[in-house]
Write an enzyme that holds these catalytic residues in place. Structure first.
Site, PDB file in Angstrom:
ATOM      1  N   ASN A 201       0.833  -1.208   0.000  1.00  0.00           N
ATOM      2  CA  ASN A 201       0.000   0.000   0.000  1.00  0.00           C
ATOM      3  C   ASN A 201       0.870   1.261   0.000  1.00  0.00           C
ATOM      4  O   ASN A 201       1.876   1.338   0.699  1.00  0.00           O
ATOM      5  CB  ASN A 201      -0.984   0.002   1.175  1.00  0.00           C
ATOM      6  CG  ASN A 201      -0.340  -0.206   2.534  1.00  0.00           C
ATOM      7  OD1 ASN A 201       0.660  -0.886   2.663  1.00  0.00           O
ATOM      8  ND2 ASN A 201      -0.924   0.391   3.551  1.00  0.00           N
TER       9      ASN A 201
ATOM     10  N   GLU B 282      -3.063  -4.501  -3.174  1.00  0.00           N
ATOM     11  CA  GLU B 282      -3.564  -5.364  -4.251  1.00  0.00           C
ATOM     12  C   GLU B 282      -3.476  -4.654  -5.599  1.00  0.00           C
ATOM     13  O   GLU B 282      -3.052  -5.214  -6.606  1.00  0.00           O
ATOM     14  CB  GLU B 282      -5.037  -5.725  -4.006  1.00  0.00           C
ATOM     15  CG  GLU B 282      -5.283  -6.526  -2.758  1.00  0.00           C
ATOM     16  CD  GLU B 282      -5.537  -5.664  -1.520  1.00  0.00           C
ATOM     17  OE1 GLU B 282      -4.865  -4.622  -1.354  1.00  0.00           O
ATOM     18  OE2 GLU B 282      -6.388  -6.048  -0.723  1.00  0.00           O
TER      19      GLU B 282
HETATM   20  N1  THU Z   1      -5.219  -1.393   2.498  1.00  0.00           N
HETATM   21  C1  THU Z   1      -4.672  -2.209   1.555  1.00  0.00           C
HETATM   22  O1  THU Z   1      -3.583  -1.934   1.029  1.00  0.00           O
HETATM   23  N2  THU Z   1      -5.343  -3.317   1.202  1.00  0.00           N
HETATM   24  C2  THU Z   1      -6.494  -3.760   1.791  1.00  0.00           C
HETATM   25  O2  THU Z   1      -7.020  -4.796   1.423  1.00  0.00           O
HETATM   26  C3  THU Z   1      -7.099  -2.964   2.869  1.00  0.00           C
HETATM   27  C4  THU Z   1      -6.496  -1.627   3.107  1.00  0.00           C
HETATM   28  C5  THU Z   1      -4.458  -0.218   2.943  1.00  0.00           C
HETATM   29  C6  THU Z   1      -4.962   1.122   2.516  1.00  0.00           C
HETATM   30  C7  THU Z   1      -4.365   2.019   3.584  1.00  0.00           C
HETATM   31  O3  THU Z   1      -3.035   2.357   3.223  1.00  0.00           O
HETATM   32  C8  THU Z   1      -4.302   1.140   4.825  1.00  0.00           C
HETATM   33  O4  THU Z   1      -4.413  -0.196   4.351  1.00  0.00           O
HETATM   34  C9  THU Z   1      -5.370   1.419   5.839  1.00  0.00           C
HETATM   35  O5  THU Z   1      -6.618   1.419   5.264  1.00  0.00           O
END
Ligand code: THU
Length: 130
Positions: free
Chosen positions: A42, A55
């Site tokens: 992320n 993802e």
């Molecule tokens: N996030 C993801 O990268 N994937 C997920 O499936 C859920 C949420 C990230 C987005 C943000 O940077 C952090 O997790 C908190 O929401």
């Protein structure tokens, strides 16, 4: 490529996370039919909604590498709880996958596998626009 191996790669990818705001590191490992793995993490932004989930970063790397066929994606989070994809990621992945595509998650103890079609039933997709 076993689910356990793919989970381990997604855990390793958490170190690439840029998440100074949530401090919630997410890693992803996407497997193509040709056995190529694309990692993701992320990437957050001071303007919070601009954040991109792990993802989608993995898928974007693969798509720009001209990959079109995907088998499964492993997703893990630094919280060590099951990290199922958010609604936007479910819709995003639905665009590029078929009904066999699997989501693999891990809570530090147990590996779970579930089809994307089960997480996004009655989805809106390409076929609706034909
Ligand atoms: N996030 C993801 O990268 N994937 C997920 O499936 C859920 C949420 C990230 C987005 C943000 O940077 C952090 O997790 C908190 O929401």
């Amino acid at each position: 490529m076993t689910n356990a191996e793919l989970i381990q790669i997604s855990i390793d990818s958490q170190r690439l996370s840029y998440s100074p705001y949530s401090k919630f590191k997410v890693g992803a490992a996407l497997l193509t039919v040709d056995n190529i793995i694309y990692t993701g993490a992320n990437i957050e932004n001071a303007a919070y909604p601009v954040t991109i989930c792990a993802e989608r970063t993995a898928f974007i790397k693969a798509i720009l590498d001209e990959q079109t066929k995907f088998v499964k994606i492993a997703i893990t989070a630094s919280s060590n709880e099951f990290c199922f994809p958010c609604g936007s990621c479910r819709q995003f992945m639905n665009e590029f996958t078929d009904e066999k595509f699997e989501i693999i998650v891990f809570d530090g103890k147990t590996i779970n596998s579930i089809k994307l079609t089960k997480l996004l039933p009655h989805s809106f997709g390409k076929s609706n626009l034909l």
